[in-house]
Design a protein around this motif. Structure first.
Motif, PDB file in Angstrom:
ATOM      1  N   ARG A 129     -14.922   1.366   2.894  1.00 40.43           N
ATOM      2  CA  ARG A 129     -14.178   0.127   2.632  1.00 40.43           C
ATOM      3  C   ARG A 129     -14.795  -0.981   3.485  1.00 40.43           C
ATOM      4  N   CYS A 135      -6.185  11.789  -1.234  1.00 40.35           N
ATOM      5  CA  CYS A 135      -6.706  10.458  -1.572  1.00 40.35           C
ATOM      6  C   CYS A 135      -6.174   9.403  -0.609  1.00 40.35           C
ATOM      7  N   THR A 136      -4.901   9.514  -0.253  1.00 38.09           N
ATOM      8  CA  THR A 136      -4.313   8.554   0.686  1.00 38.09           C
ATOM      9  C   THR A 136      -4.975   8.660   2.051  1.00 38.09           C
ATOM     10  N   TYR A 141      -8.383   7.054   1.929  1.00 41.71           N
ATOM     11  CA  TYR A 141      -8.241   5.587   1.972  1.00 41.71           C
ATOM     12  C   TYR A 141      -7.905   5.129   3.374  1.00 41.71           C
ATOM     13  N   HIS A 142      -7.014   5.869   4.034  1.00 41.34           N
ATOM     14  CA  HIS A 142      -6.580   5.481   5.377  1.00 41.34           C
ATOM     15  C   HIS A 142      -7.711   5.582   6.386  1.00 41.34           C
ATOM     16  N   GLU A 190      -7.310  -4.373   5.032  1.00 42.18           N
ATOM     17  CA  GLU A 190      -6.136  -5.177   4.724  1.00 42.18           C
ATOM     18  C   GLU A 190      -5.784  -6.070   5.901  1.00 42.18           C
ATOM     19  N   THR A 215       0.831  -1.206   0.000  1.00 39.62           N
ATOM     20  CA  THR A 215       0.000   0.000   0.000  1.00 39.62           C
ATOM     21  C   THR A 215       0.863   1.252   0.000  1.00 39.62           C
TER      22      THR A 215
END
Length: 411
Positions: free
Chosen positions: A318, A308-309, A312-313, A322, A234
């Protein structure tokens, strides 16, 4: 271009805002160095002794799993198998079999640098694996430093300053008179003039933001993401995306030099507020700094990648996480999501209000970042060259520590 009404009448107000405190020339390099050294220490490999012999009985760094991780988690690396030119039996007798790489549809075999894992400089790299990321970004920065000289060489006959000014005016013309002009109902000049008349203190804050956030902030983000990313896969996607964003932008800098609004003739209504406010960054001066690199805006390109990161974080939207990643609490999810939106917006306001970029610069940076994300795996073709470089330097590439912290904390 002269016949177009892209100039505006304006009266420059008296600059009555207190000048931003000018940092000494050594402050920003020290700030960046402190971030890098601190990150190197925080992300160090715990329990790994810098001095002393490794235990070969455990196969540390020699086995296939660790060696594959040390090269790149996203690349599946297998050693030679039966049917290759060299038999599997002969390979089994080799202590350090070559690495098998796939490059542009061709199988390449590169030297295995794991034999150098006991060398002191290799052990330093294993203890502080973030040094590898510092090496990547040093190379990227070196490419940037070459853009100014390359562009000047290409446009030496026509004069790069005149070419860059024409390109800047062409952007203003496109924004105001093309069929896409509805996207920018408020001109850049009007944005800066709003800050200049009655909001100069806020503009001073933006001037300092423009000077300080780009380099120290981005370096700090890379260090932070290396530490908190749930896996090296990632992290590597983000790092490769930002690197490819850089390289695409550098190519545009060379082929399409563009004068920022602040350097245009005064009749176009812009003021170099950063220079006027004495808030220049040390990275904005020097022989190799490319001052004619407005298109695209790397300030916005970086901020978009970071936003964007962060989103996502946050883990929002989601359904699955992961392996080893924990669901964050609602306050932390909200924090990361709001930061993901606020940071690019802040940078957009900053680059326009300080007259360092046009709206179109940010739009092109947006698309460059998207393309870079979609094509980021192109960097994997350079792994054979990296293997050869490490072999020449007698270094075994370190195993990343990214993901260790994420497996212990869900924050």
């Amino acid at each position: 271009m002269d016949s177009l009404n892209i100039t505006i009448p304006y009266e420059e107000p008296e600059w009555n805002s207190a000048p931003a405190w000018r940092l000494p020339g050594w402050a920003e390099p020290v700030m960046v160095a402190s971030i890098l050294i601190g990150s190197m220490l925080i992300t160090r490999r715990h329990g790994y002794k810098l001095f002393g012999r490794r235990r070969r009985s455990q196969g540390l760094l020699d086995d296939d799993i660790d060696s594959a991780r040390s090269s790149d988690d996203l690349l599946s690396r297998d050693y030679m198998i039966a049917g290759d030119d060299v038999s599997e039996d002969s390979m089994s007798t080799m202590k350090y079999p070559p690495k098998k790489r796939s490059c542009c549809g061709t199988i390449l075999y590169t030297p295995n640098s794991s034999r150098f894992a006991d060398h002191l400089h290799s052990r330093i790299m294993q203890k502080f694996p973030f040094l590898m990321e510092m090496f990547y970004w040093i190379i990227t920065y070196a490419f940037y430093r070459c853009t100014s000289l390359t562009a000047q060489a290409i446009f030496s006959k026509t004069g790069i300053w005149d070419v860059a000014q024409d390109h800047g005016l062409a952007i203003l013309e496109f924004e105001q008179f093309s069929w896409l002009s509805f996207l920018w109902p408020v001109r850049e000049q009007e944005v800066q003039q709003w800050f200049m008349h009655g909001h100069q203190t806020f503009l001073t804050v933006l001037n300092r933001s423009y000077a300080l956030i780009h380099i120290p902030g981005t370096v700090g983000f890379i260090a932070w993401w290396y530490y908190v990313a749930p896996s090296f896969n990632t992290f590597a996607i983000v790092r490769r995306t930002m690197t490819l964003t850089n390289l695409i932008a550098f190519s545009i800098f060379i082929l399409y030099p563009c004068m920022p609004p602040r350097l245009l003739p005064r009749e176009y209504g812009f003021l170099d507020s950063v220079g006027h406010n004495k808030a220049e960054s040390v990275w904005m001066s020097g022989k190799y700094v490319n001052s004619l690199a407005a298109m695209p805006s790397m300030h916005f390109g970086y901020s978009f990648c970071i936003g964007c990161t962060m989103f996502y974080h946050s883990g929002l939207f989601r359904k699955t996480l992961e392996p080893g990643e924990s669901r964050k609490s609602k306050p932390w999810q909200l924090f990361y999501a709001l930061f993901a939106i606020a940071y690019p917006c802040w940078i957009l306001i900053t680059i326009v209000a300080t007259a360092n970029h046009y709206y179109l610069d940010a739009c092109i940076a947006f698309f460059v970042a998207i393309i870079a994300f979609m094509c980021n795996r192109i960097f994997l073709v350079f792994l054979p060259l990296e293997d050869l470089l490490l072999w020449c330097l007698r270094i075994e590439k370190p195993i990343p520590t990214t993901g260790d912290r994420a497996r212990r904390s869900g924050r």
